[in-house]
Design an enzyme around this catalytic site. Sequence first.
Site, short mmCIF file in Angstrom:
data_model
loop_
_atom_site.label_atom_id
_atom_site.label_comp_id
_atom_site.label_asym_id
_atom_site.label_seq_id
_atom_site.Cartn_x
_atom_site.Cartn_y
_atom_site.Cartn_z
N LEU A 284 0.71 -1.24 -0.03
CA LEU A 284 -0.16 -0.01 0.03
C LEU A 284 0.85 1.17 0.09
CD1 LEU A 284 0.16 0.20 3.36
CD2 LEU A 284 -2.01 -0.74 3.33
N VAL A 441 -2.95 5.70 -0.44
CA VAL A 441 -4.06 5.66 -1.40
C VAL A 441 -3.52 4.58 -2.78
CG1 VAL A 441 -5.07 7.89 -1.12
CG2 VAL A 441 -2.85 7.70 -2.35
N HIS A 442 -2.47 3.93 -2.36
CA HIS A 442 -1.96 3.01 -3.49
C HIS A 442 -2.29 1.51 -3.14
CE1 HIS A 442 0.94 6.31 -5.21
NE2 HIS A 442 -0.32 6.62 -5.20
N LEU A 443 -3.13 0.90 -3.31
CA LEU A 443 -3.76 -0.41 -2.83
C LEU A 443 -3.31 -1.46 -3.99
CD1 LEU A 443 -6.72 0.92 -1.07
CD2 LEU A 443 -4.91 0.08 -0.03
#
Lengths: 510, 167
Positions: A284, A441-443
């Site tokens: 993430l 915000v990066h999954l």
Amino acid sequence: MSVPRGLTSQADITGELTLDCGAVIIGSGAGGATMAAELAAAGVDVVVLEEGGYHPTESFTAETGRALRTLYRDGGGGMTFGRPSVLYAEGRCVGGSTVVNGGMSWRTPSRVLDRWAGQEGIEAIRESDLDPYFARAESRLSVGRQDPETVGRDSALFKAGADAKGWNIVPNRRNQLHCAGTNSCNSGCPTGAKQSMLVTSVPRALAQGARVFADCRVERVDRSGPAVSGVTGHVVRPGGRRGPKISVRARTVIVAGGAIQTPALLMRSGLRSASGQLGRNLSLHPNAVVTALFDTDVTGWHGVHQAFQVREFAADGIVLTAVNLTPTMLAGILPAWGAELGALMADYNRIVTAGPLITDTGTGRIRNVPGLGPQVSYQLTDSDAARAVRGVELTAEALFAAGARRVLLPFDGAPEITSPGELRRLLARPVPRRALQLYSVHLMGTARMSADPRRGVTGSFGEFHGVPGLYVADASLFPGPVGINPMETVVALAMRNAQHLIENLGRGGR
Amino acid sequence: MAGPSSAPTGRPEPARPAGLSPPLRRAARRFAEVVCPPEVRAGQRTDRVLGELGLMLAALPPAARKGLAAALIGLDQGARLYPPSRGRRLARLDDRVAAAYLRAVLTRPGVAGELARRLKGVVTMCYYDLAEVQREIGYDPAPYIAAVSRRRLESYGAEIRTHEAQQ
């Protein structure tokens, strides 16, 4: 304001709905919308089901609270279990997270692609294979540098700090068409300059005959024997109330709900991966926010959301950037309350917020919990924690070099610091891992690709191992963290995988 | 099924805030009065913060919503165990004791402190989401957005129209 032809929402659906199509796509973000546009252009009869609503550009304002409630899943209030917990946000609207992301658009680093090819045996994924898809993605999304007049003073100060330190800092590449610099990326671009899926691939797919249904939640993927046969779900009425049932019959099902919702849907559909990796392997890119106060006005909301990235430490898994936060968001993270909070916020226009994005080595897991839905556990490793602390330190150094007078660090209980010397003294003692305040915000990674079904959930082109007709088309596919903003990687992979699927359909496959 | 709609179809927000129960509302009011700047008590701002809080809690996932609501009630009742409170809950404490109690909780390590800090974050977000509060600190984005949007179209209108036509 008008609604595009072919787009239907909850208000238009008054009873049970059954549809037939060639391919049903769940989710309209970077992966789903791109797939829809590519398949529809090839003549496939496409239906897209999006759980969120349709919000056109004209409806976007800079009202943060309203945006969180209407454009994000769960008000943007996702939280992992672990110490520390990580707050995360997912978009939920037509266009998906591309409507609310910062608009950074970078190609996947070649070293990452080489690793994916080498470790997982993924076909046709090296830089030379993906270059044509990156080029197409960048053309469609108008990827390029900002016009200089839109670079705000917060970004300029951060660049000045990085320059003073002698660090490599590069202009961001962004999917924007002459971005006006409204700094409203996270609330939906009010000018339409950000080339999100809402204004690119969704209208492109509609123009090619795809049908897009907003406010439609998919509950399960249906099967007939080993192969998929469609999906079942329901309309979402205002306030989240359950509306009529929706059934879509299709021989091809493409799941693109993001790295949390995609495995959650597949798991509640009773699908399993022989690899045991479905829902696991979550990365993430944890990030943190350093708050700096300057003596002079910055007015950081005048200008583009993120103009530059410090790449000096990219090889160590650390990227730095300045990101202006609205008062709503800033107040939510400042370590102050009462009159002290008021005094800090009175200086809002003298504040620069910046921070590191970390390439993580730890992984998390998604589980479906009855009554609560998907729950995420994630344990930060010691090395990632050290990287996060180092990233915070570097960010603070750059801000001091730019002239900051006071700096607040994202560690519970940390005192305000006023000089690089104080920073060094503070960080000479270890920062407890649990004290880190982290966001994501990066999954990525929860249905990872691998040529080997014993290692991966999906194959080289996003096909779910062992379930004919089922594909994944979002950042769940990544075998590991991409180390950079992931949107362009998702779009390029979707273009590539769509082409493979079209060729396969042409050969009579599914 | 009807055809495509002719109006924006975004999910409208509920006309009224998803209700905070009376005990939750009492606790939230006192909590907001302490964690927000003192100006929260002016011009019925506290009521508007509670309205925003109701909407925000309604949007959160069930686990977070229940956790934060329980934390709020726990904070209110937990004040009884704070010696200077003399057995009173947070909603009945005077400003000085209420501030001291919350300072003790908000700086505490562990789950209770973390929940209180999350709650503080949500409530102060609601306060600074009020347009008049934003204007007071010099944040008024609408005129700025209008101006730079005009500039964009004046400078690049032809190119923008060409690109949009290609989509």
